[in-house]
Design a protein around this motif. Structure first.
Motif, PDB file in Angstrom:
ATOM      1  N   ARG A  70      11.224   4.574 -19.544  1.00 47.97           N
ATOM      2  CA  ARG A  70      11.842   5.868 -19.848  1.00 47.97           C
ATOM      3  C   ARG A  70      13.358   5.795 -19.728  1.00 47.97           C
ATOM      4  O   ARG A  70      14.092   6.373 -20.543  1.00 47.97           O
ATOM      5  CB  ARG A  70      11.285   6.934 -18.904  1.00 47.97           C
ATOM      6  N   ILE A  71      13.836   5.074 -18.711  1.00 45.70           N
ATOM      7  CA  ILE A  71      15.277   4.922 -18.534  1.00 45.70           C
ATOM      8  C   ILE A  71      15.880   4.189 -19.723  1.00 45.70           C
ATOM      9  O   ILE A  71      16.926   4.578 -20.258  1.00 45.70           O
ATOM     10  CB  ILE A  71      15.586   4.167 -17.227  1.00 45.70           C
ATOM     11  N   SER A  72      15.226   3.127 -20.166  1.00 48.03           N
ATOM     12  CA  SER A  72      15.718   2.357 -21.310  1.00 48.03           C
ATOM     13  C   SER A  72      15.846   3.246 -22.539  1.00 48.03           C
ATOM     14  O   SER A  72      16.865   3.209 -23.242  1.00 48.03           O
ATOM     15  CB  SER A  72      14.778   1.186 -21.618  1.00 48.03           C
ATOM     16  N   ALA A  73      14.810   4.030 -22.805  1.00 48.30           N
ATOM     17  CA  ALA A  73      14.827   4.906 -23.977  1.00 48.30           C
ATOM     18  C   ALA A  73      15.990   5.893 -23.904  1.00 48.30           C
ATOM     19  O   ALA A  73      16.651   6.174 -24.914  1.00 48.30           O
ATOM     20  CB  ALA A  73      13.495   5.645 -24.088  1.00 48.30           C
ATOM     21  N   THR A  74      16.259   6.396 -22.714  1.00 53.03           N
ATOM     22  CA  THR A  74      17.334   7.381 -22.544  1.00 53.03           C
ATOM     23  C   THR A  74      18.705   6.745 -22.724  1.00 53.03           C
ATOM     24  O   THR A  74      19.535   7.242 -23.482  1.00 53.03           O
ATOM     25  CB  THR A  74      17.254   8.025 -21.144  1.00 53.03           C
ATOM     26  N   VAL A  75      18.940   5.636 -22.036  1.00 51.54           N
ATOM     27  CA  VAL A  75      20.290   5.059 -22.063  1.00 51.54           C
ATOM     28  C   VAL A  75      20.611   4.368 -23.389  1.00 51.54           C
ATOM     29  O   VAL A  75      21.786   4.236 -23.744  1.00 51.54           O
ATOM     30  CB  VAL A  75      20.536   4.093 -20.878  1.00 51.54           C
ATOM     31  N   ILE A  76      19.606   3.950 -24.120  1.00 52.71           N
ATOM     32  CA  ILE A  76      19.864   3.384 -25.445  1.00 52.71           C
ATOM     33  C   ILE A  76      20.475   4.443 -26.356  1.00 52.71           C
ATOM     34  O   ILE A  76      21.434   4.178 -27.089  1.00 52.71           O
ATOM     35  CB  ILE A  76      18.571   2.793 -26.042  1.00 52.71           C
ATOM     36  N   VAL A  77      19.932   5.639 -26.299  1.00 54.80           N
ATOM     37  CA  VAL A  77      20.493   6.748 -27.086  1.00 54.80           C
ATOM     38  C   VAL A  77      21.872   7.128 -26.576  1.00 54.80           C
ATOM     39  O   VAL A  77      22.819   7.314 -27.355  1.00 54.80           O
ATOM     40  CB  VAL A  77      19.546   7.968 -27.034  1.00 54.80           C
ATOM     41  N   GLU A  78      22.012   7.225 -25.260  1.00 54.78           N
ATOM     42  CA  GLU A  78      23.294   7.620 -24.682  1.00 54.78           C
ATOM     43  C   GLU A  78      24.372   6.558 -24.890  1.00 54.78           C
ATOM     44  O   GLU A  78      25.546   6.884 -25.066  1.00 54.78           O
ATOM     45  CB  GLU A  78      23.117   7.927 -23.190  1.00 54.78           C
ATOM     46  N   ALA A  79      23.962   5.294 -24.878  1.00 51.49           N
ATOM     47  CA  ALA A  79      24.927   4.212 -25.106  1.00 51.49           C
ATOM     48  C   ALA A  79      25.503   4.292 -26.512  1.00 51.49           C
ATOM     49  O   ALA A  79      26.696   4.022 -26.723  1.00 51.49           O
ATOM     50  CB  ALA A  79      24.263   2.858 -24.888  1.00 51.49           C
ATOM     51  N   ASP A  80      24.676   4.647 -27.475  1.00 61.69           N
ATOM     52  CA  ASP A  80      25.160   4.772 -28.845  1.00 61.69           C
ATOM     53  C   ASP A  80      26.255   5.832 -28.922  1.00 61.69           C
ATOM     54  O   ASP A  80      27.274   5.649 -29.599  1.00 61.69           O
ATOM     55  CB  ASP A  80      23.999   5.125 -29.777  1.00 61.69           C
ATOM     56  N   THR A  81      26.060   6.922 -28.208  1.00 60.07           N
ATOM     57  CA  THR A  81      27.081   7.979 -28.165  1.00 60.07           C
ATOM     58  C   THR A  81      28.337   7.507 -27.445  1.00 60.07           C
ATOM     59  O   THR A  81      29.456   7.707 -27.921  1.00 60.07           O
ATOM     60  CB  THR A  81      26.524   9.224 -27.444  1.00 60.07           C
ATOM     61  N   ALA A  82      28.154   6.865 -26.299  1.00 61.47           N
ATOM     62  CA  ALA A  82      29.289   6.439 -25.483  1.00 61.47           C
ATOM     63  C   ALA A  82      30.144   5.400 -26.201  1.00 61.47           C
ATOM     64  O   ALA A  82      31.378   5.515 -26.257  1.00 61.47           O
ATOM     65  CB  ALA A  82      28.785   5.886 -24.150  1.00 61.47           C
ATOM     66  N   PHE A  83      29.511   4.381 -26.750  1.00 57.03           N
ATOM     67  CA  PHE A  83      30.264   3.360 -27.477  1.00 57.03           C
ATOM     68  C   PHE A  83      30.883   3.935 -28.746  1.00 57.03           C
ATOM     69  O   PHE A  83      31.971   3.524 -29.165  1.00 57.03           O
ATOM     70  CB  PHE A  83      29.371   2.166 -27.814  1.00 57.03           C
ATOM     71  N   GLY A  84      30.182   4.895 -29.353  1.00 51.91           N
ATOM     72  CA  GLY A  84      30.704   5.513 -30.568  1.00 51.91           C
ATOM     73  C   GLY A  84      32.027   6.219 -30.348  1.00 51.91           C
ATOM     74  O   GLY A  84      32.859   6.303 -31.274  1.00 51.91           O
ATOM     75  N   LEU A  85      32.246   6.725 -29.149  1.00 53.99           N
ATOM     76  CA  LEU A  85      33.515   7.402 -28.847  1.00 53.99           C
ATOM     77  C   LEU A  85      34.705   6.448 -28.939  1.00 53.99           C
ATOM     78  O   LEU A  85      35.845   6.884 -29.135  1.00 53.99           O
ATOM     79  CB  LEU A  85      33.454   8.011 -27.440  1.00 53.99           C
ATOM     80  N   LEU A  86      34.448   5.146 -28.793  1.00 53.11           N
ATOM     81  CA  LEU A  86      35.534   4.168 -28.817  1.00 53.11           C
ATOM     82  C   LEU A  86      35.804   3.604 -30.216  1.00 53.11           C
ATOM     83  O   LEU A  86      36.776   2.881 -30.405  1.00 53.11           O
ATOM     84  CB  LEU A  86      35.219   3.006 -27.872  1.00 53.11           C
ATOM     85  N   GLU A  87      34.948   3.921 -31.167  1.00 50.34           N
ATOM     86  CA  GLU A  87      35.098   3.342 -32.501  1.00 50.34           C
ATOM     87  C   GLU A  87      36.432   3.642 -33.175  1.00 50.34           C
ATOM     88  O   GLU A  87      37.018   2.765 -33.799  1.00 50.34           O
ATOM     89  CB  GLU A  87      33.933   3.767 -33.390  1.00 50.34           C
ATOM     90  N   PRO A  88      36.951   4.880 -33.062  1.00 47.72           N
ATOM     91  CA  PRO A  88      38.235   5.155 -33.760  1.00 47.72           C
ATOM     92  C   PRO A  88      39.371   4.231 -33.317  1.00 47.72           C
ATOM     93  O   PRO A  88      40.255   3.910 -34.111  1.00 47.72           O
ATOM     94  CB  PRO A  88      38.511   6.612 -33.378  1.00 47.72           C
ATOM     95  N   SER A  89      39.348   3.792 -32.069  1.00 42.82           N
ATOM     96  CA  SER A  89      40.449   2.961 -31.576  1.00 42.82           C
ATOM     97  C   SER A  89      40.113   1.475 -31.490  1.00 42.82           C
ATOM     98  O   SER A  89      41.014   0.638 -31.589  1.00 42.82           O
ATOM     99  CB  SER A  89      40.891   3.444 -30.188  1.00 42.82           C
ATOM    100  N   LEU A  90      38.844   1.126 -31.326  1.00 41.23           N
ATOM    101  CA  LEU A  90      38.513  -0.274 -31.045  1.00 41.23           C
ATOM    102  C   LEU A  90      37.536  -0.924 -32.049  1.00 41.23           C
ATOM    103  O   LEU A  90      37.155  -2.078 -31.850  1.00 41.23           O
ATOM    104  CB  LEU A  90      37.896  -0.388 -29.646  1.00 41.23           C
TER     105      LEU A  90
END
Length: 217
Positions: free
Chosen positions: A191-211
């Protein structure tokens, strides 16, 4: 007839194997004691007695008491830098780190924070371990900054790779803490894996404009 070098090779291998066995024994015994009676209340002398080795043997293998509990620390501090160094052709640092984290989350890798509820509680209840974990996050970020500097041909004191490392390191730190929170809340690894995989996509996505195009191999 064997040469001295040939005949000594098996002995050297045997000694190294014995050292690894002793190290693992001490680590396993220490972890059991930490989990049963708490990190702060467990002494090096107790660990040595339980492992049937000298106290000095324990400290030779593990200079700090925290090293006995956080035995993945070398892999942890090197993990982000190693991912950047080994990124694929045409892959940016951000893409490589995102891919590596998703793989780690899928595998419930302990280095990513999947430690189990008992271990997570032990760390959370110990001011010493909590402080050491913060230090390890800082060391991991510093190693990442050096790897990024090398990747783009900048000096290791350059502000750009240091800033990029701070941004990328903060995402990993946040996700690590998130995994610990969910573990302490009683969720299982799937369950943790399923949750953080989705959240990681959001978190890393925030850095896309600069990195998104930074440190492309």
């Amino acid at each position: 007839m064997t040469t001295d070098a040939t005949s000594s090779a098996p002995l050297a291998g045997l000694r190294e194997s014995k050292k690894q066995e002793t190290r693992q024994l001490i680590s396993d015994v220490a972890t059991g004691l930490f989990l049963s009676q708490g990190f702060e209340r467990t002494t090096i002398a107790e660990i040595a007695a339980a492992a049937r080795v000298a106290k000095k043997t324990v400290t030779n293998y593990f200079p700090r008491k925290e090293d006995l509990a956080l035995d993945h620390q070398d892999a942890f501090t090197a993990s982000l830098a190693r991912t950047v160094t080994g990124r694929r052709v045409g892959e940016s640092a951000l893409s490589a780190l995102r891919r590596a984290f998703l793989d780690a989350a899928t595998d419930a890798d302990p280095v990513a924070g999947f430690s189990g509820p008992d271990f997570a509680r032990m760390v959370a209840d110990s001011p010493t371990l909590s402080a050491r974990l913060r230090d390890l996050h800082d060391l991991r970020e510093a190693a990442l900054a050096d790897a990024l500097a090398d990747a783009v041909g900048a000096s290791r004191g350059d502000i750009t790779p240091r800033t990029a490392a701070a941004l990328l390191g903060s995402v990993h730190r946040t996700l690590f803490q998130r995994i610990q929170e969910l573990t302490l809340a009683g969720q299982d690894n799937a369950r943790i894996s399923a949750t953080v995989i989705v959240e990681a996509d959001t978190a890393f996505g925030l850095l896309e404009p600069s990195l998104a195009d930074y440190a492309v191999a």
